[in-house]
Design an enzyme around this catalytic site. Structure first.
Site, PDB file in Angstrom:
ATOM      1  CD  GLU A   1      -1.709  -3.148  -7.471  1.00 50.58           C
ATOM      2  OE1 GLU A   1      -2.637  -3.772  -6.924  1.00 50.58           O
ATOM      3  OE2 GLU A   1      -1.851  -1.997  -7.933  1.00 50.58           O
TER       4      GLU A   1
ATOM      5  NE  ARG B   1       5.727  -9.407  -0.309  1.00 46.74           N
ATOM      6  CZ  ARG B   1       6.127  -9.508   0.941  1.00 46.74           C
ATOM      7  NH1 ARG B   1       6.658 -10.637   1.369  1.00 46.74           N
ATOM      8  NH2 ARG B   1       5.982  -8.502   1.791  1.00 46.74           N
TER       9      ARG B   1
ATOM     10  CE1 TYR C   1       2.797 -11.092   0.347  1.00 47.35           C
ATOM     11  CE2 TYR C   1       2.022 -11.968  -1.754  1.00 47.35           C
ATOM     12  CZ  TYR C   1       2.201 -10.896  -0.892  1.00 47.35           C
ATOM     13  OH  TYR C   1       1.811  -9.637  -1.259  1.00 47.35           O
TER      14      TYR C   1
ATOM     15  CB  SER D   1       7.625  -6.410  -6.019  1.00 47.97           C
ATOM     16  OG  SER D   1       6.656  -7.295  -5.517  1.00 47.97           O
TER      17      SER D   1
ATOM     18  CD  GLN E   1       8.877   2.340  -4.192  1.00 50.51           C
ATOM     19  OE1 GLN E   1       8.884   3.535  -4.478  1.00 50.51           O
ATOM     20  NE2 GLN E   1       7.752   1.694  -3.917  1.00 50.51           N
TER      21      GLN E   1
ATOM     22  CG  ASP F   1      -1.628  -1.325   1.395  1.00 48.25           C
ATOM     23  OD1 ASP F   1      -2.579  -1.567   0.656  1.00 48.25           O
ATOM     24  OD2 ASP F   1      -1.194  -2.139   2.242  1.00 48.25           O
TER      25      ASP F   1
END
Ligand code: TRH
Length: 384
Positions: free
Chosen positions: A285, A283, A209, A287, A267, A15
């Site tokens: 959104e 994983r 994950y 990346s 980042q 997010d």
């Protein structure tokens, strides 16, 4: 033009990652020159309910780093302060349907009614990225609210009818150019580890994950690399783990795979890493999108949902990704991107890389999200 972006952290980093990237991209667009004249008339504010997460992504200091990029980073509570309520954005973006503070919505209503309706803020709900066909119809659909305001759904996606995906400063990052963090080649967080890689080794980044079958995948990569006389340096990002058994077997003499642990890095540095790796395990959104801009083979470990909606989403993406390719390559690619054994796809790594580059070109042709959102805002401004 004042842009207010609202970010609530649900979990992990995505997010914050998407909102931070969007803020940077908009700031970059607004300060780019038009006809050689610097135009810097936008103000971007980013409200976040957990600045700690944003700090991790933004060089440890989102407020300070944001300021250097023309972005005002504020805690969520600031959105209820008198100063902000007196100056609500001309464009208001709520990321992933987060709930704007009630007083802020009240201030948006006030702004509309006190002045002309033309002053109504352009309220956008930035939705999750999906390759599913319905996003074409939902993108930019307006949702009139009971309070008189109008909200638009913005769907990122992979077709001309959707909102595209964020590009950001990808060109500079991937070429090791001068970026906001100031590096010219590999960023400091990566230069030593990249130098320590074995000559001509394949490089793999891992950010996945917990339920992903990483141990068996690494084992199969090790076998395939040995069979082809190659070496593989694997970066375990952000302290990702493999089992003790796998660590032991991959650290034994004769193993082709070498594991390299990385801490969480800023980042842009992570983006750079993806650009220099040969395969990226990504994983969420953000990346996932970066891996596509990297133009390299990747496996998308999609965010798991209890109703298995993620399986539909993954398949929709893979259908688009392999649309129109020969059946044999499609079968290999599909297997590879669903954690299939490396012995099957390793010999086709070059073809997979070429395909990834072709996909990247396709994305370029579709236009990026920041440009499309700006075009939408301009069209709204003109039409009222
Ligand atoms: O962290 P994610 O799993 O995040 C999300 C969230 O869980 C969110 O709630 C969910 O909706 C979404 O996934 C689908 O994965 P993602 O999206 O890839 O975000 C990771 C961010 O962290 C991305 O901006 C890249 C950044 N990053 C760094 O800045 N440094 C690093 O070292 C690494 C590994 C990542």
């Amino acid at each position: 033009m004042r842009w207010d972006i609202f970010c609530q952290i649900v979990d992990n980093y995505g997010d914050a990652g998407v909102c931070w990237r969007l803020a940077r991209a908009l700031s970059r667009l607004s300060s780019s020159s038009v006809n050689n004249v610097e135009c810097d008339d936008s103000r971007i504010r980013l409200f976040c309910d957990d600045l700690n997460v944003l700090n991790v992504i933004a060089h440890g200091d989102a407020v300070g780093h944001g300021a250097s990029l023309g972005i005002e980073v504020l805690p969520w509570s600031a959105a209820e302060s008198p100063a902000i309520l007196a100056s609500v954005g001309d464009v208001v973006i709520e990321a992933f349907a987060c709930h704007l503070p009630k007083p802020y919505i009240e201030a948006m209503i006030q702004k509309t009614s006190k002045k002309a309706p033309a002053k109504q803020p352009i309220w956008i709900n930035l939705e999750y990225l999906t390759a599913e066909a319905w996003a074409d119809d939902m993108h930019l659909m307006s949702s009139p609210q009971n309070n008189g305001l109008n909200k638009y759904f913005y769907f990122p996606g992979f077709t001309p009818k959707t909102g595209g995906v964020l590009l950001g400063d990808w060109h500079e990052v991937s070429s090791g150019g001068v970026t906001s963090s100031g590096f010219k080649s590999a960023p400091p967080s990566l230069s030593l580890v990249l130098e320590s890689c074995r000559s001509r080794s394949k490089k793999v980044s891992v950010f996945h994950y917990k339920q992903a079958p990483l141990d068996s995948w690494l084992d199969s990569v090790n076998q395939a690399a040995l069979a082809h006389g190659e070496m593989v340096d694997v970066f375990l990002c952000a302290d990702q783990n493999v089992s003790v058994d796998t660590q032991r077997s991959l650290s034994s003499v004769g193993s082709a795979v070498k594991l390299i642990q990385l801490p969480f890095i800023p980042q842009e540095d992570y983006d750079y890493l993806l650009s220099v790796c040969d395969i990226n395990l990504v994983r969420g959104e953000d990346s996932f999108v970066r891996a596509q801009w990297a133009g390299k083979p990747f496996i998308w470990d999609i965010y798991p949902q209890s109703d298995l909606a993620h399986e539909v989403k993954l398949n929709a993406f893979l259908e688009r990704y392999f649309e129109g390719v020969p059946a044999e390559f499609r079968a290999i690619g599909m297997s590879a991107m669903k954690w299939g054994p490396a012995s099957y796809w390793w010999p086709h790594l070059n073809a997979w890389t070429s395909h990834s580059e072709a996909w990247r070109q396709k994305l370029i042709g579709l236009g990026h999200l920041e440009g499309k959102i700006l075009d939408f805002v301009k069209s709204q401004e003109i039409s009222r």
